[in-house]
Design a protein around this motif. Sequence first.
Motif, PDB file in Angstrom:
ATOM      1  N   THR A  19       0.827  -1.205   0.000  1.00 48.79           N
ATOM      2  CA  THR A  19       0.000   0.000   0.000  1.00 48.79           C
ATOM      3  C   THR A  19       0.859   1.252   0.000  1.00 48.79           C
ATOM      4  N   ALA A  20       2.025   1.198   0.655  1.00 47.73           N
ATOM      5  CA  ALA A  20       2.858   2.390   0.801  1.00 47.73           C
ATOM      6  C   ALA A  20       3.839   2.582  -0.331  1.00 47.73           C
ATOM      7  N   ARG A  21       3.908   1.640  -1.270  1.00 48.38           N
ATOM      8  CA  ARG A  21       4.938   1.694  -2.296  1.00 48.38           C
ATOM      9  C   ARG A  21       4.453   2.456  -3.517  1.00 48.38           C
ATOM     10  N   PRO A  22       5.122   3.543  -3.915  1.00 47.18           N
ATOM     11  CA  PRO A  22       4.694   4.303  -5.095  1.00 47.18           C
ATOM     12  C   PRO A  22       5.020   3.568  -6.376  1.00 47.18           C
ATOM     13  N   ALA A  23       4.205   3.797  -7.395  1.00 40.51           N
ATOM     14  CA  ALA A  23       4.454   3.179  -8.696  1.00 40.51           C
ATOM     15  C   ALA A  23       5.487   3.995  -9.458  1.00 40.51           C
ATOM     16  N   MET A  24       6.519   3.314  -9.992  1.00 40.98           N
ATOM     17  CA  MET A  24       7.574   4.025 -10.701  1.00 40.98           C
ATOM     18  C   MET A  24       7.850   3.389 -12.061  1.00 40.98           C
ATOM     19  N   ALA A  25       6.838   2.745 -12.625  1.00 41.36           N
ATOM     20  CA  ALA A  25       7.061   2.023 -13.877  1.00 41.36           C
ATOM     21  C   ALA A  25       6.829   2.873 -15.117  1.00 41.36           C
ATOM     22  N   GLN A  26       6.397   4.126 -14.916  1.00 42.23           N
ATOM     23  CA  GLN A  26       6.043   4.934 -16.071  1.00 42.23           C
ATOM     24  C   GLN A  26       7.282   5.441 -16.809  1.00 42.23           C
ATOM     25  N   GLN A  27       7.048   5.830 -18.057  1.00 43.37           N
ATOM     26  CA  GLN A  27       8.126   6.357 -18.889  1.00 43.37           C
ATOM     27  C   GLN A  27       8.338   7.833 -18.589  1.00 43.37           C
ATOM     28  N   GLU A  65      -3.296   9.428 -15.977  1.00 39.80           N
ATOM     29  CA  GLU A  65      -4.019   9.723 -14.742  1.00 39.80           C
ATOM     30  C   GLU A  65      -3.709  11.138 -14.257  1.00 39.80           C
ATOM     31  N   ILE A  66      -4.661  11.731 -13.550  1.00 41.93           N
ATOM     32  CA  ILE A  66      -4.458  13.046 -12.945  1.00 41.93           C
ATOM     33  C   ILE A  66      -3.774  12.816 -11.602  1.00 41.93           C
ATOM     34  N   ASN A  67      -2.453  12.917 -11.603  1.00 45.62           N
ATOM     35  CA  ASN A  67      -1.725  12.576 -10.386  1.00 45.62           C
ATOM     36  C   ASN A  67      -0.339  13.210 -10.397  1.00 45.62           C
ATOM     37  N   ALA A  68       0.237  13.320  -9.217  1.00 46.79           N
ATOM     38  CA  ALA A  68       1.628  13.733  -9.036  1.00 46.79           C
ATOM     39  C   ALA A  68       2.086  13.099  -7.734  1.00 46.79           C
ATOM     40  N   PHE A  69       3.393  12.899  -7.567  1.00 47.15           N
ATOM     41  CA  PHE A  69       3.873  12.253  -6.350  1.00 47.15           C
ATOM     42  C   PHE A  69       5.354  12.525  -6.157  1.00 47.15           C
ATOM     43  N   VAL A  70       5.834  12.231  -4.970  1.00 48.48           N
ATOM     44  CA  VAL A  70       7.269  12.196  -4.694  1.00 48.48           C
ATOM     45  C   VAL A  70       7.586  10.776  -4.247  1.00 48.48           C
ATOM     46  N   ALA A  71       8.809  10.348  -4.541  1.00 48.65           N
ATOM     47  CA  ALA A  71       9.160   8.955  -4.222  1.00 48.65           C
ATOM     48  C   ALA A  71      10.614   8.854  -3.784  1.00 48.65           C
ATOM     49  N   GLY A  72      11.070   9.775  -2.989  1.00 51.38           N
ATOM     50  CA  GLY A  72      12.454   9.771  -2.537  1.00 51.38           C
ATOM     51  C   GLY A  72      13.281  10.793  -3.291  1.00 51.38           C
ATOM     52  N   GLY A  73      14.256  11.369  -2.590  1.00 53.84           N
ATOM     53  CA  GLY A  73      15.077  12.397  -3.207  1.00 53.84           C
ATOM     54  C   GLY A  73      14.282  13.682  -3.380  1.00 53.84           C
ATOM     55  N   GLN A  74      14.853  14.636  -4.067  1.00 55.08           N
ATOM     56  CA  GLN A  74      14.189  15.922  -4.269  1.00 55.08           C
ATOM     57  C   GLN A  74      13.633  15.993  -5.691  1.00 55.08           C
ATOM     58  N   TYR A  75      12.748  15.053  -5.992  1.00 51.94           N
ATOM     59  CA  TYR A  75      12.094  14.978  -7.297  1.00 51.94           C
ATOM     60  C   TYR A  75      10.591  15.043  -7.096  1.00 51.94           C
ATOM     61  N   VAL A  76       9.943  15.865  -7.908  1.00 49.03           N
ATOM     62  CA  VAL A  76       8.480  15.862  -7.983  1.00 49.03           C
ATOM     63  C   VAL A  76       8.109  15.281  -9.336  1.00 49.03           C
ATOM     64  N   TRP A  77       7.303  14.229  -9.339  1.00 51.61           N
ATOM     65  CA  TRP A  77       6.894  13.556 -10.576  1.00 51.61           C
ATOM     66  C   TRP A  77       5.458  13.961 -10.895  1.00 51.61           C
ATOM     67  N   VAL A  78       5.276  14.550 -12.067  1.00 50.48           N
ATOM     68  CA  VAL A  78       3.956  15.013 -12.497  1.00 50.48           C
ATOM     69  C   VAL A  78       3.501  14.160 -13.680  1.00 50.48           C
ATOM     70  N   HIS A  79       2.310  13.619 -13.603  1.00 51.87           N
ATOM     71  CA  HIS A  79       1.767  12.826 -14.709  1.00 51.87           C
ATOM     72  C   HIS A  79       1.402  13.732 -15.879  1.00 51.87           C
ATOM     73  N   SER A  80       1.609  13.226 -17.082  1.00 52.00           N
ATOM     74  CA  SER A  80       1.218  13.984 -18.270  1.00 52.00           C
ATOM     75  C   SER A  80      -0.284  14.265 -18.261  1.00 52.00           C
ATOM     76  N   GLY A  81      -1.073  13.343 -17.712  1.00 54.50           N
ATOM     77  CA  GLY A  81      -2.517  13.534 -17.639  1.00 54.50           C
ATOM     78  C   GLY A  81      -2.909  14.720 -16.778  1.00 54.50           C
ATOM     79  N   LEU A  82      -2.129  14.991 -15.755  1.00 55.19           N
ATOM     80  CA  LEU A  82      -2.422  16.135 -14.890  1.00 55.19           C
ATOM     81  C   LEU A  82      -2.212  17.440 -15.649  1.00 55.19           C
ATOM     82  N   ILE A  83      -1.106  17.523 -16.389  1.00 56.92           N
ATOM     83  CA  ILE A  83      -0.839  18.745 -17.166  1.00 56.92           C
ATOM     84  C   ILE A  83      -1.925  18.936 -18.226  1.00 56.92           C
TER      85      ILE A  83
END
Length: 450
Positions: A19-27, A65-83
């Motif tokens: 449940t706590a593990r973020p998905a990081m399989a996207q391109q 998907e309309i989503n964004a997340f952080v998954a360690g380090g100083q990176y913010v990951w924004v989904h293309s669907g959100l933009i």
Amino acid sequence: MTARLFRYLILSLAAIAFTARPAMAQQILRDAETEAFMAEMSGPLIKAAGMEPRNVQVMVINDPEINAFVAGGQYVWVHSGLIAQADNVNQLQGVVAHELGHIEGGHVIRSGEGIKEATGVTLLSLVLGAAAIAAGGAEAGMGIMGLGQQAAMGRFLAFSRAQESSADLAGARYLSTAHLSGKGSLEFFKKLQNQEYRLAIPQDNSYGRTHPLSGERIQVLREVYEPDPAWNNPPDPQLEARFERIKAKLIGFVSEPTQTLLKYPESDQSIPAHYARAYAWHKSAYPQKALEETDTLLAAQPHDPYFLELKGQILLESGRPAEAIPPLREAVQLTSQPLIATLLGHALIATEDDANFAEAEKVLRNAIARDRENPFAWYQLGVVYEHRGDTARAALATAERYSMMGQDAMALRSADAAMQGLKPGTVDYLRAQDIAMVSRAAVEQQRKRR
């Protein structure tokens, strides 16, 4: 019985951890203009969060998907669907501000605390349940275990909701400090709330969710945003215009061409519409139509580096590399952007003209000096080295490429080959040695796990 209980324990803990593990399989979508825009758009927010802008990156991944997340380090990951779904730059800034709240709060690291607390409840319920079963109360024991799992998951979800609420308030603080309105943040939460309505998600109870309900968040944040002095501040018009360009080119790149042409029909003669259609026609293998759209853009802004980059890309990918060189060369001179420089290096090599290889090497080495995390740049540099007969450095470039792609066995093989031809003690030799050492350790770990 002990084996069954142990298996039950493992499955329970695995469920919480999953449940706590973020998905990081996207391109990851890398684009020079988008990365420059993201850096400028987020810079004031990053400073407001007490961080250094050059150390924080806002990156885009290909996910509808309309989503964004952080998954360690100083990176913010924004989904293309959100933009694609954001209506303006202020909405995007609201999302990024929230994610920066997760980084400042150390929420990815602290998620372990939530898992640890939930695990404690799980273990206690298993011990009490086992004791009840041993005393002859099998049904009661299994009931205790089931309730324990429910309580553990409830603890973890409550922990997650608390982190989300904390990030909401931190994001509001960053927006205020940067003199940016919170209107976009509220507008975006309303979009999420409409999505919850469409999915028939009950709006009266957030228990069992990792995030508070959007309606709850809107209610809390409205009380914070509306009295803020920045509430009525309009967005920067230049930044808004750049956002519309970024959104259009992203839609043109990731969407089906027919969808892009419906959203941006020929009747729309705006800059973003020409941009989107250029990508749509290029994807559809109509290079002449794509070039016509690009030439319209360049007629309006002759020295825009990103329009020049697009023209060079279309020419290169339609088999006209020599014609691609002038616009790409000008784009590099205007920006020094390593992603565009890599494209220029590719065009120079693709001409198969020996006279262009020296410039290609210079361009690619400069690109890598500014951005080492670019596998394609390493590949092109390897082609240059191979062309001039420097097989050792070609192997080292290949090792660099495979290393950052996570192909450890190939990286090890290439690094070993590079060391065979490099002089011991040199910078290149030591780099090959480092790659070999790290890759060998990774290969050994993989072997042990089998």
